[in-house]
Design a protein around this motif. Structure first.
Motif, PDB file in Angstrom:
ATOM      1  N   GLN A  73       0.898  -1.182   0.000  1.00  0.00           N
ATOM      2  CA  GLN A  73       0.121  -0.041   0.131  1.00  0.00           C
ATOM      3  C   GLN A  73       1.000   1.305  -0.145  1.00  0.00           C
ATOM      4  O   GLN A  73       1.879   0.998   0.432  1.00  0.00           O
ATOM      5  N   GLY A  74       0.308   2.415  -0.303  1.00  0.00           N
ATOM      6  CA  GLY A  74       0.862   3.603  -0.434  1.00  0.00           C
ATOM      7  C   GLY A  74       0.042   4.724  -0.504  1.00  0.00           C
ATOM      8  O   GLY A  74      -1.152   4.641  -0.577  1.00  0.00           O
ATOM      9  N   ARG A  75       0.682   6.028  -0.361  1.00  0.00           N
ATOM     10  CA  ARG A  75       0.083   7.323  -0.180  1.00  0.00           C
ATOM     11  C   ARG A  75       0.898   8.259  -1.022  1.00  0.00           C
ATOM     12  O   ARG A  75       1.898   8.257  -1.130  1.00  0.00           O
ATOM     13  N   VAL A  76       0.031   9.334  -1.454  1.00  0.00           N
ATOM     14  CA  VAL A  76       0.549  10.353  -2.345  1.00  0.00           C
ATOM     15  C   VAL A  76      -0.369  11.498  -2.181  1.00  0.00           C
ATOM     16  O   VAL A  76      -1.649  11.471  -2.053  1.00  0.00           O
ATOM     17  N   THR A  77       0.388  12.793  -1.963  1.00  0.00           N
ATOM     18  CA  THR A  77      -0.385  13.956  -1.999  1.00  0.00           C
ATOM     19  C   THR A  77      -0.245  14.852  -3.298  1.00  0.00           C
ATOM     20  O   THR A  77       1.041  14.856  -3.880  1.00  0.00           O
ATOM     21  N   VAL A  78      -1.109  15.194  -3.810  1.00  0.00           N
ATOM     22  CA  VAL A  78      -1.320  15.863  -5.006  1.00  0.00           C
ATOM     23  C   VAL A  78      -1.601  17.249  -4.962  1.00  0.00           C
ATOM     24  O   VAL A  78      -2.690  17.421  -4.338  1.00  0.00           O
ATOM     25  N   ASN A  79      -1.399  18.023  -5.655  1.00  0.00           N
ATOM     26  CA  ASN A  79      -1.530  19.598  -5.783  1.00  0.00           C
ATOM     27  C   ASN A  79      -2.348  20.076  -6.954  1.00  0.00           C
ATOM     28  O   ASN A  79      -1.685  19.543  -8.027  1.00  0.00           O
ATOM     29  N   LYS A  80      -3.280  21.282  -6.883  1.00  0.00           N
ATOM     30  CA  LYS A  80      -3.930  21.620  -8.187  1.00  0.00           C
ATOM     31  C   LYS A  80      -3.073  22.088  -9.056  1.00  0.00           C
ATOM     32  O   LYS A  80      -1.911  22.589  -8.809  1.00  0.00           O
ATOM     33  N   GLY A  81      -3.097  21.683 -10.332  1.00  0.00           N
ATOM     34  CA  GLY A  81      -2.082  21.994 -11.582  1.00  0.00           C
ATOM     35  C   GLY A  81      -1.194  21.103 -11.768  1.00  0.00           C
ATOM     36  O   GLY A  81      -0.631  21.062 -12.836  1.00  0.00           O
ATOM     37  N   GLU A  82      -0.784  20.012 -11.003  1.00  0.00           N
ATOM     38  CA  GLU A  82      -0.003  18.991 -10.973  1.00  0.00           C
ATOM     39  C   GLU A  82      -0.706  17.655 -12.112  1.00  0.00           C
ATOM     40  O   GLU A  82      -2.201  17.780 -12.056  1.00  0.00           O
ATOM     41  N   TYR A  83      -0.122  16.814 -12.537  1.00  0.00           N
ATOM     42  CA  TYR A  83      -0.451  15.642 -13.383  1.00  0.00           C
ATOM     43  C   TYR A  83      -0.126  14.514 -12.551  1.00  0.00           C
ATOM     44  O   TYR A  83       0.784  14.523 -11.560  1.00  0.00           O
ATOM     45  N   PHE A  84      -1.225  13.499 -12.104  1.00  0.00           N
ATOM     46  CA  PHE A  84      -0.958  12.525 -11.253  1.00  0.00           C
ATOM     47  C   PHE A  84      -1.158  11.126 -12.514  1.00  0.00           C
ATOM     48  O   PHE A  84      -2.003  11.070 -13.138  1.00  0.00           O
ATOM     49  N   GLU A  85      -0.240  10.398 -12.592  1.00  0.00           N
ATOM     50  CA  GLU A  85      -0.031   9.221 -13.321  1.00  0.00           C
ATOM     51  C   GLU A  85       0.258   7.850 -12.634  1.00  0.00           C
ATOM     52  O   GLU A  85       0.889   8.061 -11.482  1.00  0.00           O
ATOM     53  N   THR A  86      -0.644   7.262 -12.920  1.00  0.00           N
ATOM     54  CA  THR A  86      -0.686   5.633 -12.191  1.00  0.00           C
ATOM     55  C   THR A  86      -0.771   4.578 -13.177  1.00  0.00           C
ATOM     56  O   THR A  86      -1.304   4.717 -14.258  1.00  0.00           O
ATOM     57  N   ASN A  87      -0.043   3.657 -12.794  1.00  0.00           N
ATOM     58  CA  ASN A  87      -0.027   2.296 -13.596  1.00  0.00           C
ATOM     59  C   ASN A  87       0.281   0.977 -12.957  1.00  0.00           C
ATOM     60  O   ASN A  87       1.162   0.895 -11.921  1.00  0.00           O
ATOM     61  N   GLY A  88      -0.567   0.049 -13.004  1.00  0.00           N
ATOM     62  CA  GLY A  88      -0.643  -1.245 -12.470  1.00  0.00           C
ATOM     63  C   GLY A  88      -1.093  -1.254 -10.971  1.00  0.00           C
ATOM     64  O   GLY A  88      -0.860  -2.230 -10.272  1.00  0.00           O
ATOM     65  N   CYS A  89      -1.816  -0.049 -10.524  1.00  0.00           N
ATOM     66  CA  CYS A  89      -2.157   0.041  -9.245  1.00  0.00           C
ATOM     67  C   CYS A  89      -3.643  -0.232  -9.136  1.00  0.00           C
ATOM     68  O   CYS A  89      -4.478  -0.152  -9.934  1.00  0.00           O
ATOM     69  N   GLN A  90      -4.166  -0.744  -7.896  1.00  0.00           N
ATOM     70  CA  GLN A  90      -5.391  -0.601  -7.399  1.00  0.00           C
ATOM     71  C   GLN A  90      -5.992   0.703  -7.163  1.00  0.00           C
ATOM     72  O   GLN A  90      -5.349   1.619  -7.369  1.00  0.00           O
ATOM     73  N   GLU A  91      -7.253   1.045  -7.146  1.00  0.00           N
ATOM     74  CA  GLU A  91      -7.976   2.231  -7.028  1.00  0.00           C
ATOM     75  C   GLU A  91      -7.136   3.112  -5.973  1.00  0.00           C
ATOM     76  O   GLU A  91      -6.965   2.793  -4.896  1.00  0.00           O
ATOM     77  N   TRP A  92      -7.138   4.346  -6.169  1.00  0.00           N
ATOM     78  CA  TRP A  92      -6.721   5.510  -5.605  1.00  0.00           C
ATOM     79  C   TRP A  92      -7.871   6.099  -4.650  1.00  0.00           C
ATOM     80  O   TRP A  92      -8.658   6.726  -5.329  1.00  0.00           O
ATOM     81  N   THR A  93      -7.990   6.456  -3.604  1.00  0.00           N
ATOM     82  CA  THR A  93      -9.183   6.951  -2.831  1.00  0.00           C
ATOM     83  C   THR A  93      -8.680   8.017  -2.080  1.00  0.00           C
ATOM     84  O   THR A  93      -7.683   8.022  -1.482  1.00  0.00           O
ATOM     85  N   LYS A  94      -9.279   9.107  -2.191  1.00  0.00           N
ATOM     86  CA  LYS A  94      -8.974  10.377  -1.451  1.00  0.00           C
ATOM     87  C   LYS A  94      -9.369  10.153   0.049  1.00  0.00           C
ATOM     88  O   LYS A  94     -10.286   9.612   0.459  1.00  0.00           O
ATOM     89  N   VAL A  95      -8.030  10.332   1.016  1.00  0.00           N
ATOM     90  CA  VAL A  95      -8.319   9.973   2.246  1.00  0.00           C
ATOM     91  C   VAL A  95      -7.944  11.562   3.035  1.00  0.00           C
ATOM     92  O   VAL A  95      -8.120  11.472   4.495  1.00  0.00           O
ATOM     93  N   GLY A  96      -7.501  12.553   2.579  1.00  0.00           N
ATOM     94  CA  GLY A  96      -7.286  13.635   3.334  1.00  0.00           C
ATOM     95  C   GLY A  96      -7.082  14.929   2.255  1.00  0.00           C
ATOM     96  O   GLY A  96      -7.227  14.827   1.149  1.00  0.00           O
TER      97      GLY A  96
END
Length: 96
Positions: A73-96
């Motif tokens: 498992q893992g976490r990532v914090t993303v900011n408005k205006g950035e791009y988020f790329e994901t590959n081979g992961c289960q669903e990402w859910t907002k937790v904060g």
């Protein structure tokens, strides 16, 4: 009596979950904040979950702000205006 016109459909806001491989614009495709995944997609040939935060959608190495390969498992914090790329992961859910 004339019938009332239908109410316009509410515009869907940015998502709080990200499912499937791809590149998402933060603030448009997904909300800014902290997201969590359970890790690699169990159906993958190679159980590896890759994510990246990037400055733009160019795909260039120089655009990467941060990235990682996850075996669990893992976490990532993303900011408005950035791009988020994901590959081979289960669903990402907002937790904060």
């Amino acid at each position: 009596m004339t019938p009332k016109p239908p109410k316009p459909a509410k515009k869907a806001g940015a998502a709080t979950t990200v499912e499937g491989d791809g590149q998402y614009l933060v603030g448009e495709d997904m909300q800014a904040g902290t997201y969590r995944t359970a890790g690699p997609d169990k159906g993958s040939v190679i159980e590896n979950c890759y994510w990246a935060r990037t400055k733009n959608a160019s795909g260039e190495f120089e655009a990467i702000i941060a990235n990682a390969n996850l075996q669990g498992q893992g976490r990532v914090t993303v900011n408005k205006g950035e791009y988020f790329e994901t590959n081979g992961c289960q669903e990402w859910t907002k937790v904060g």
